[in-house]
Design an enzyme around this catalytic site. Structure first.
Site, short mmCIF file in Angstrom:
data_model
loop_
_atom_site.label_atom_id
_atom_site.label_comp_id
_atom_site.label_asym_id
_atom_site.label_seq_id
_atom_site.Cartn_x
_atom_site.Cartn_y
_atom_site.Cartn_z
N ASP A 165 57.34 -31.25 45.46
CA ASP A 165 57.13 -31.31 44.01
C ASP A 165 57.47 -32.72 43.52
OD1 ASP A 165 59.97 -30.59 44.56
OD2 ASP A 165 60.16 -30.73 42.39
N HIS A 478 53.85 -28.76 52.66
CA HIS A 478 53.77 -28.48 51.23
C HIS A 478 54.23 -29.74 50.50
CE1 HIS A 478 53.84 -25.70 47.76
NE2 HIS A 478 54.87 -26.42 47.34
N ASP A 524 52.43 -24.18 59.97
CA ASP A 524 52.07 -25.50 59.43
C ASP A 524 51.00 -25.30 58.37
OD1 ASP A 524 51.73 -28.20 59.05
OD2 ASP A 524 50.33 -28.41 60.74
N GLU A 533 57.78 -27.22 53.41
CA GLU A 533 57.89 -28.28 52.42
C GLU A 533 58.60 -29.47 53.07
OE1 GLU A 533 59.34 -27.02 48.58
OE2 GLU A 533 59.08 -29.02 47.73
O1 9MR Z 1 66.30 -27.10 49.73
C1 9MR Z 1 66.44 -25.99 48.86
C2 9MR Z 1 66.69 -24.75 49.68
O2 9MR Z 1 67.91 -24.85 50.37
C3 9MR Z 1 66.69 -23.53 48.77
O3 9MR Z 1 66.81 -22.37 49.56
C4 9MR Z 1 65.40 -23.51 47.96
C5 9MR Z 1 65.30 -22.32 47.03
O4 9MR Z 1 66.22 -22.42 45.99
O5 9MR Z 1 65.26 -24.71 47.22
C6 9MR Z 1 65.20 -25.85 48.01
O6 9MR Z 1 65.10 -26.97 47.19
C7 9MR Z 1 63.86 -27.22 46.58
C8 9MR Z 1 64.17 -27.70 45.18
O7 9MR Z 1 64.70 -26.66 44.43
C9 9MR Z 1 62.97 -28.30 44.48
N1 9MR Z 1 62.32 -29.29 45.26
C10 9MR Z 1 61.94 -28.81 46.60
C11 9MR Z 1 63.15 -28.33 47.35
C12 9MR Z 1 62.78 -27.95 48.78
O8 9MR Z 1 62.10 -26.76 48.88
#
Ligand code: 9MR
Ligand code: ZN
Length: 555
Positions: A165, A478, A524, A533
């Site tokens: 994002d 992602h 993937d 991601e």
């Molecule tokens: O890295 C984060 C992971 O440990 C959590 O389980 C997840 C769900 O809350 O969120 C991940 O962080 C995300 C963040 O909130 C927004 N940008 C992308 C991050 C990676 O997925």
């Protein structure tokens, strides 16, 4: 995530049809070299490009690996030390992909995981001369509005996009910066010769420090005049899968949190030490900013957490308390200034809370404070110092035992296969390396290498999880620009999240059958944000690991 986000046909999932898993980027000549085979065999051959046998030996039968449910055989070819390109073949005619043995085999992956941060830069044009075909115009440069007081507008442009994002989050940024600056602290030579081809490449400062400064300059903009630090800068909702320059939604800064303020104080104090060598003024500016936020923390002793307000669905990075963040800030400020006041705060904090001393963020940051205390405190309390050192070594021993129990050498237990599991792999590698630095007995270097091997192909999925590194590497993370740019080859050097035994997004729930063994819960696939991601703090441990390996095994 809604399917309408995707403008392109979903890629076909590729299956890795080989049984022999190697580090697809290669092995240094003088290190331990292991391949893992998941079908029955007795002999293996290492062959060169002409098919000539350069080494042969027996495999050893490991047995069933719990987290993949594979019946695993180990091929150890550590004794093969000549340079070249090779593949492994078993007596049952199973073959690996090609790999290198050389002194420079990790240079590309090291440079790529570093340059990835440049590709994530926000608020600037990525010019073709630096970004090649991945160039794009400036993004996210309009003024932001304060979420809770819409009359306040400010410039918070710059920094790195966090992940797939386009959000920018203070605690995540501080964590990624800490890993990279620690890598520079322990292995400066690995960075001094590095040429990343970024806009600042002709400066006298190492490229990666210039890259980190880009993030630090953004962090400085997130500090309010009273020292409090905004938790994040994002739009109200995640953008669709469009290029960053096309994401024109209103940017907001969200409320101050005590975690963001403490992490900011910590990282600015740490960076102040690192940048002093190159730019005294900048170093002092960072220290002033740190002290100011620390004063804010003193005036605001209560926890101020963060939850997404109604009407906002971007990343949250909420935490349940801020003790570890405040501890980290006190430790860094003590290391930078030598002022006993911070030492006292740190000691009090240690007495009141039981921190996992080796926790290297994000989430729990106490290990970041302990790291600095171990390596940078000028007049440390000897008992505390010894206990920190011991805790890292004990943790490394525990993780080594886990790695021994895993057919693929991963220092993981079943519950560690979670969202962003590759960060667990990366952080365990860091712990092995830190423990080795502390002890100087070289007990854990093979374990650290094995974690890199895992990330680069020695795992039950067969993927190298670093984009554009390895014949069979993840290519559909992602990651918005990687999808929206229409280019088939993904931007290089992105470390994907990795296997997650609790797939949490709709696409992953469809793709991963419930009975799938934890280490195989991966696809993937661009839709699978809980498996595939990328984020800055999944890349940063790999920067640390590669810097170590580059220095350790150079000739
Ligand atoms: O890295 C984060 C992971 O440990 C959590 O389980 C997840 C769900 O809350 O969120 C991940 O962080 C995300 C963040 O909130 C927004 N940008 C992308 C991050 C990676 O997925
Ligand atoms: Zn941007």
């Amino acid at each position: 995530m809604d399917k309408t986000y995707f403008t392109r046909k979903m890629p076909q999932l590729r299956a890795f049809d080989k049984d022999v898993f190697v580090n697809q980027t290669g092995y240094h000549k003088n290190r331990r070299k292991i391949a893992v085979i998941k079908s029955e065999c007795t002999q293996f051959y290492v062959k060169d490009e002409c098919g000539d046998i350069k080494y042969k030996s027996e495999v050893s039968h490991f047995g069933i690996d719990t987290d993949s449910q594979d019946d695993v055989y180990i091929a150890d070819f550590s004794l093969l030390c000549c340079e070249g390109t090779f593949y492994i073949e078993t007596d049952t005619k199973k073959r690996s992909v090609k790999f290198e043995i050389s002194d420079s085999c990790c240079d590309k992956v090291f440079d790529d995981v570093c340059k990835a941060f440049y590709f994530l830069r926000c608020g600037t044009e990525l010019k073709a001369e630096h970004a090649g075909k991945y160039s794009h115009p400036v993004c996210h440069c309009a003024s932001a509005v304060e979420w809770s007081d819409r009359d306040i507008m400010l410039d918070v442009s710059g920094g790195w996009h966090d992940a797939g994002d386009y959000g920018r989050y203070v605690t995540a940024g501080a964590c990624a910066l800490a890993h990279i600056l620690f890598a520079y602290r322990l292995f400066p030579e690995a960075f001094k010769s590095q040429k990343l081809n970024i806009p600042e490449s002709n400066n006298s400062m190492p490229d990666m420090l210039c890259e980190c400064r880009y993030e630090l300059d953004w962090l400085l903009k997130m500090q309010k005049s009273d020292g409090g630090v905004y938790h994040k800068a994002t739009t109200s909702h995640h953008a669709p899968f469009i290029m960053p320059q096309d994401d024109l939604g209103q940017m907001y800064v969200f409320d101050v949190s005590s975690m963001a303020t403490a992490d900011f104080a910590a990282i600015c104090a740490l960076a102040s030490r690192i940048y002093a060598e190159y730019d005294k003024k900048y170093s002092q500016k960072l220290l002033r900013a740190s002290v100011k936020s620390y004063q804010w923390l003193e005036q605001n002793p209560d926890f101020i957490g963060f939850e997404n307000p109604k009407g906002c669905n971007t990343g949250c990075y909420g935490e349940r308390d801020d003790f570890d963040n405040r501890f980290w800030a006190a430790s860094e400020l003590f290391c930078t200034t030598g002022d006993e006041k911070y030492h006292t705060d740190m000691k009090n904090s240690l007495q009141q809370h039981s921190f996992p001393v080796f926790a290297l963020g994000y989430g729990c940051t106490s290990g970041l404070g302990a790291f600095s205390y171990i390596f940078d405190a000028k007049n440390p309390d000897i008992d505390i110092l010894q206990s920190f050192r011991k805790e890292f070594v004990v943790a490394a021993e525990r993780f080594a035992a886990l790695a021994d129990k895993c057919g693929y050498g991963a220092a993981m237990e079943t519950r560690d296969w979670c969202w962003g599991s590759n960060m667990n792999i990366g952080k365990r590698a860091m712990i092995f390396i830190i423990a080795d630095k502390i002890e100087n007995k070289n007990r854990f270097s093979d374990y650290a290498c094995a974690q890199l091997d895992f990330l680069l192909g020695v795992n039950a999925t067969g993927y190298s999880f670093v984009t554009q590194n390895g014949e069979f590497s993840s290519n559909y993370p992602h990651l918005r620009p990687a999808h929206a740019d229409g280019i088939d080859e993904c931007i290089p050097g992105m470390v994907c999240g990795g296997p997650n035994r609790f797939p949490a997004d709709p696409d992953a729930k469809l793709l991963i059958r419930p009975s799938t063994p934890p280490m195989k819960c991966y696809a993937d696939d661009v839709g699978c944000y809980s498996l595939n991601e990328i984020t800055i703090y999944w890349n940063s441990p790999v920067v640390f690991l590669c810097a170590y390996i580059k220095e350790k095994y150079k000739n």
